[in-house]
Enzyme design. Sequence first.
Site, PDB file in Angstrom:
ATOM      1  N   ASP A 100     -21.043  17.446 -16.779  1.00  0.00           N
ATOM      2  CA  ASP A 100     -21.057  17.065 -15.365  1.00  0.00           C
ATOM      3  C   ASP A 100     -22.492  16.807 -14.949  1.00  0.00           C
ATOM      4  O   ASP A 100     -23.432  17.344 -15.548  1.00  0.00           O
ATOM      5  CB  ASP A 100     -20.484  18.175 -14.486  1.00  0.00           C
ATOM      6  CG  ASP A 100     -21.537  19.233 -14.177  1.00  0.00           C
ATOM      7  OD1 ASP A 100     -22.077  19.226 -13.059  1.00  0.00           O
ATOM      8  OD2 ASP A 100     -21.836  20.065 -15.068  1.00  0.00           O
ATOM      9  N   CYS A 138     -18.064  -4.993 -10.870  1.00  0.00           N
ATOM     10  CA  CYS A 138     -18.410  -6.077 -11.797  1.00  0.00           C
ATOM     11  C   CYS A 138     -17.371  -7.199 -11.773  1.00  0.00           C
ATOM     12  O   CYS A 138     -17.703  -8.355 -12.050  1.00  0.00           O
ATOM     13  CB  CYS A 138     -18.566  -5.521 -13.214  1.00  0.00           C
ATOM     14  SG  CYS A 138     -20.056  -4.507 -13.408  1.00  0.00           S
ATOM     15  N   HIS A 178     -19.563   1.624 -10.143  1.00  0.00           N
ATOM     16  CA  HIS A 178     -19.970   1.123 -11.461  1.00  0.00           C
ATOM     17  C   HIS A 178     -20.500   2.249 -12.343  1.00  0.00           C
ATOM     18  O   HIS A 178     -20.098   2.360 -13.524  1.00  0.00           O
ATOM     19  CB  HIS A 178     -21.035   0.042 -11.330  1.00  0.00           C
ATOM     20  CG  HIS A 178     -21.609  -0.347 -12.657  1.00  0.00           C
ATOM     21  ND1 HIS A 178     -20.981  -1.221 -13.519  1.00  0.00           N
ATOM     22  CD2 HIS A 178     -22.741   0.068 -13.307  1.00  0.00           C
ATOM     23  CE1 HIS A 178     -21.695  -1.336 -14.631  1.00  0.00           C
ATOM     24  NE2 HIS A 178     -22.769  -0.568 -14.521  1.00  0.00           N
ATOM     25  N   CYS A 183     -18.225  -5.302 -18.286  1.00  0.00           N
ATOM     26  CA  CYS A 183     -17.664  -4.149 -17.575  1.00  0.00           C
ATOM     27  C   CYS A 183     -16.465  -4.590 -16.748  1.00  0.00           C
ATOM     28  O   CYS A 183     -16.489  -5.642 -16.100  1.00  0.00           O
ATOM     29  CB  CYS A 183     -18.727  -3.527 -16.668  1.00  0.00           C
ATOM     30  SG  CYS A 183     -18.139  -2.130 -15.682  1.00  0.00           S
ATOM     31  N   CYS A 221     -15.150  -2.716 -14.210  1.00  0.00           N
ATOM     32  CA  CYS A 221     -15.045  -1.970 -12.953  1.00  0.00           C
ATOM     33  C   CYS A 221     -14.880  -2.918 -11.764  1.00  0.00           C
ATOM     34  O   CYS A 221     -15.141  -4.121 -11.865  1.00  0.00           O
ATOM     35  CB  CYS A 221     -16.261  -1.065 -12.760  1.00  0.00           C
ATOM     36  SG  CYS A 221     -17.738  -1.896 -12.121  1.00  0.00           S
ATOM     37  N   ASP A 267     -18.174  25.231  -9.725  1.00  0.00           N
ATOM     38  CA  ASP A 267     -19.265  26.023 -10.277  1.00  0.00           C
ATOM     39  C   ASP A 267     -19.402  27.304  -9.455  1.00  0.00           C
ATOM     40  O   ASP A 267     -18.713  27.487  -8.456  1.00  0.00           O
ATOM     41  CB  ASP A 267     -20.566  25.225 -10.302  1.00  0.00           C
ATOM     42  CG  ASP A 267     -21.046  24.821  -8.913  1.00  0.00           C
ATOM     43  OD1 ASP A 267     -20.567  25.402  -7.920  1.00  0.00           O
ATOM     44  OD2 ASP A 267     -21.892  23.921  -8.820  1.00  0.00           O
ATOM     45  N   GLY A 320     -24.454  29.551  -8.584  1.00  0.00           N
ATOM     46  CA  GLY A 320     -25.631  30.246  -9.086  1.00  0.00           C
ATOM     47  C   GLY A 320     -26.844  29.352  -9.195  1.00  0.00           C
ATOM     48  O   GLY A 320     -27.949  29.732  -8.780  1.00  0.00           O
TER      49      GLY A 320
END
Length: 369
Positions: free
Chosen positions: A266, A309, A335, A304, A306, A93, A96
């Site tokens: 984002d 999990c 997660h 899930c 992940c 970015d 700003g």
Amino acid sequence: MPATYTLIKKDTETAARVGVLQTSHGSIHTPVFMPVGTQATVKTISPEELKDLGAEIILGNTYHLYLRPGHDLVAEAGGLHKFMHWDGPILTDSGGFQVFSLNDLRKISDEGVTFRSHIDGSSHFFTPEKVMEIEMALGADIAMAFDECAPYPCEIKDVQRAVERTATWAARCKEAHRHSYQALFGIVQGGTIRELREKSARDITSLGFPGYAIGGLSVGEPKPLMYQVLDYTVPLLPEDKPRYLMGVGSPDCLVEGVARGIDMFDCVLPTRIARNGTVFVPEGKLVIRNAEYARDFSPIDENCSCYACRNYSRAYIRHLIKCNEVLGIRLTTIHNLHYLVDLMKNIRLAIGENKFGEFRREFFARFKV
């Protein structure tokens, strides 16, 4: 190689679409959620873990990296990719938003912004040209133009001035950036005022950037108002370029943003709430530090896949969070990021199968804001 976007398929019921954004560090499949690595790291997890959960692009923050360790040092290290050991695409970015958030610590003029560091109080001056110098030194695949983000709420004259400065600064950024290999995206401002959004969109798109962001939203306005602004702003952006909604990352906003034609998102939200012991589940948010989970030996989400999990229970993660153990924060972070990356993957699949409308309805039948 500058980033190039290919539109692959459009949804038949909404403005949702899938595409591929190609960069010199790899392909980004859109719509995409981009984890935020403010200080050259996504808090508590490694680049390898980010890849394992499916992240294709991450963000770096120009303001923070300028203050420490300094863009010159990052350039000396070989650029942000080498410095942080991430070989995938990166977006920086412009800093700003952070500068304008300093309030009493900054002073804005048409030339640029004078501000004091939140770290040591030292004085600094950001111009569009200086920001381009910093972003080129950082060496991300995608750089953002320097813009002025008007707060919400504020007077119309303040939004109008921000729109005018954003256009002027965008042209100066493009000129200063003309010899760079990076893709430079322009930013549309205008607050919640339709006429000013339309003017900003005309001003910024006339400069011919390879991608466009919508800034100045998710700054305190109600979500229905944000969606209304997207309804009339997104159609003003070129169809053959990526569209990026800055600073938005709650699951419901991702689904609604995609429905309106947004390609990139984002936000620090998933990592921030993870540090407070809050996780995303299909029904909304679950505060895992609450006492009701002290003897809950099920995973955060049984469906899930992940790492957290697959291996740990709510009771154990709650114990870690209550004891301020770093592992607890790492597990909730993994997660939450997995949840959002997986959500975007499923959205892409639904659009590809012409089922996004059905996906959206089923999502909101379960998810409670």
